[in-house]
Design a protein around this motif. Structure first.
Motif, mmCIF file in Angstrom:
data_model
loop_
_atom_site.group_PDB
_atom_site.id
_atom_site.type_symbol
_atom_site.label_atom_id
_atom_site.label_comp_id
_atom_site.label_asym_id
_atom_site.label_seq_id
_atom_site.Cartn_x
_atom_site.Cartn_y
_atom_site.Cartn_z
ATOM 1 N N VAL A 124 -3.203 8.546 -20.585
ATOM 2 C CA VAL A 124 -3.713 7.486 -19.698
ATOM 3 C C VAL A 124 -3.725 8.001 -18.259
ATOM 4 C CG1 VAL A 124 -3.238 5.182 -18.777
ATOM 5 C CG2 VAL A 124 -3.067 5.606 -21.236
ATOM 6 N N GLY A 125 -2.726 8.797 -17.891
ATOM 7 C CA GLY A 125 -2.728 9.432 -16.578
ATOM 8 C C GLY A 125 -3.923 10.354 -16.388
ATOM 9 N N ALA A 126 -4.322 11.050 -17.442
ATOM 10 C CA ALA A 126 -5.509 11.907 -17.375
ATOM 11 C C ALA A 126 -6.764 11.062 -17.178
ATOM 12 C CB ALA A 126 -5.629 12.758 -18.638
ATOM 13 N N VAL A 127 -6.813 9.900 -17.806
ATOM 14 C CA VAL A 127 -7.953 8.988 -17.620
ATOM 15 C C VAL A 127 -8.021 8.556 -16.158
ATOM 16 C CG1 VAL A 127 -8.857 6.701 -18.178
ATOM 17 C CG2 VAL A 127 -7.995 8.164 -19.995
ATOM 18 N N VAL A 128 -6.891 8.157 -15.605
ATOM 19 C CA VAL A 128 -6.856 7.721 -14.198
ATOM 20 C C VAL A 128 -7.253 8.871 -13.283
ATOM 21 C CG1 VAL A 128 -5.313 6.924 -12.364
ATOM 22 C CG2 VAL A 128 -5.168 5.908 -14.643
ATOM 23 N N THR A 129 -6.754 10.064 -13.573
ATOM 24 C CA THR A 129 -7.124 11.246 -12.785
ATOM 25 C C THR A 129 -8.633 11.464 -12.809
ATOM 26 O OG1 THR A 129 -5.005 12.316 -13.203
ATOM 27 C CG2 THR A 129 -6.838 13.744 -12.601
ATOM 28 N N GLY A 130 -9.218 11.391 -13.988
ATOM 29 C CA GLY A 130 -10.663 11.582 -14.102
ATOM 30 C C GLY A 130 -11.446 10.531 -13.339
ATOM 31 N N LEU A 131 -11.007 9.276 -13.406
ATOM 32 C CA LEU A 131 -11.709 8.210 -12.686
ATOM 33 C C LEU A 131 -11.601 8.395 -11.175
ATOM 34 C CD1 LEU A 131 -10.732 5.137 -14.877
ATOM 35 C CD2 LEU A 131 -12.994 6.196 -14.692
ATOM 36 N N VAL A 132 -10.428 8.806 -10.710
ATOM 37 C CA VAL A 132 -10.239 9.036 -9.270
ATOM 38 C C VAL A 132 -11.099 10.198 -8.790
ATOM 39 C CG1 VAL A 132 -8.557 9.812 -7.548
ATOM 40 C CG2 VAL A 132 -7.952 7.991 -9.144
ATOM 41 N N VAL A 133 -11.079 11.304 -9.515
ATOM 42 C CA VAL A 133 -11.861 12.478 -9.102
ATOM 43 C C VAL A 133 -13.358 12.178 -9.195
ATOM 44 C CG1 VAL A 133 -12.404 14.881 -9.665
ATOM 45 C CG2 VAL A 133 -10.031 14.107 -9.626
ATOM 46 N N GLN A 134 -13.773 11.404 -10.181
ATOM 47 C CA GLN A 134 -15.182 10.996 -10.252
ATOM 48 C C GLN A 134 -15.558 10.209 -8.999
ATOM 49 O OE1 GLN A 134 -17.602 9.068 -13.727
ATOM 50 N NE2 GLN A 134 -16.494 7.463 -12.662
ATOM 51 N N GLY A 135 -14.664 9.357 -8.526
ATOM 52 C CA GLY A 135 -14.909 8.622 -7.289
ATOM 53 C C GLY A 135 -14.986 9.546 -6.080
ATOM 54 N N TRP A 136 -14.184 10.600 -6.088
ATOM 55 C CA TRP A 136 -14.237 11.569 -4.999
ATOM 56 C C TRP A 136 -15.581 12.268 -4.937
ATOM 57 C CZ3 TRP A 136 -9.082 14.709 -5.763
ATOM 58 C CH2 TRP A 136 -7.991 13.906 -5.417
ATOM 59 N N CYS A 137 -16.212 12.441 -6.074
ATOM 60 C CA CYS A 137 -17.479 13.174 -6.139
ATOM 61 C C CYS A 137 -18.691 12.287 -5.856
ATOM 62 C CB CYS A 137 -17.641 13.829 -7.508
ATOM 63 S SG CYS A 137 -16.421 15.114 -7.829
ATOM 64 N N ARG A 138 -18.480 11.018 -5.633
ATOM 65 C CA ARG A 138 -19.583 10.096 -5.377
ATOM 66 C C ARG A 138 -20.052 10.277 -3.933
ATOM 67 N NH1 ARG A 138 -17.583 5.548 -7.290
ATOM 68 N NH2 ARG A 138 -18.532 6.010 -9.282
#
Length: 167
Positions: free
Chosen positions: A130-144
């Motif tokens: 679940v931490g990996a999911v949160v990490t992916g969502l945060v980094v995806q937001g960084w790339c927006r």
């Protein structure tokens, strides 16, 4: 997938589907006398290292978009960071579903000697996923790329004459 990318709803949907399927399969196999697959703490190290790799890939894009770096990342590198973040979301959701199902199976077998230890290990691996999911969502937001009304205005002005095509 929406225009803004993957959301927590996508991850939740994938995780729940995998949890239900894996729970059914594991329940069926244990009911027919087969043992559960072996888990390793090495998986925790792997999940954490992959999350760190995704964070470091997205950090360069984030630094440039926030103005703390003057060197723009290459488009290929930025695209790889975004794809890695989205893969982290989906893989983390699938792995969380798997380990959630495993923990639920072990919860039902707490009378066995090794069930409690396996349940705790599966729960820890589920939380890490679940931490990996949160990490992916945060980094995806960084790339927006932030919305820029002036850029959209220039795009509308360019559409009447020549110039580059915009998708």
């Amino acid at each position: 997938m929406s225009e803004s990318g993957l959301t927590w709803r996508h991850a939740l949907g994938v995780g729940v589907v995998i949890l239900l399927v894996c729970y059914g399969v594991l329940r069926w196999t244990t009911a027919h006398g087969h043992g559960l697959p072996h888990m390793s703490w090495f998986l925790l190290v792997t999940i954490v290292l992959l999350s760190i790799a995704v964070i470091s890939a997205g950090a360069e894009v984030r630094a440039y978009l926030h103005g703390t770096s003057t060197r723009p990342p290459s488009p290929q590198r930025a695209r790889r960071a975004l794809v890695a973040a989205q893969a982290c979301v989906l893989a983390g959701a699938m792995i969380a579903g798997w380990f959630g199902a495993y923990a639920l199976i072990e919860l039902g077998r707490l009378d066995a000697d090794s069930a409690f230890g396996n349940m705790v290990q599966a729960a820890v691996l589920c939380v890490a996923s679940v931490g990996a999911v949160v990490t992916g969502l945060v980094v995806q937001g960084w790339c927006r790329i932030p919305d820029d009304k002036d850029r959209d205005k220039d795009r509308d002005d360019d559409s009447h004459g020549g110039g580059p095509l915009h998708a």
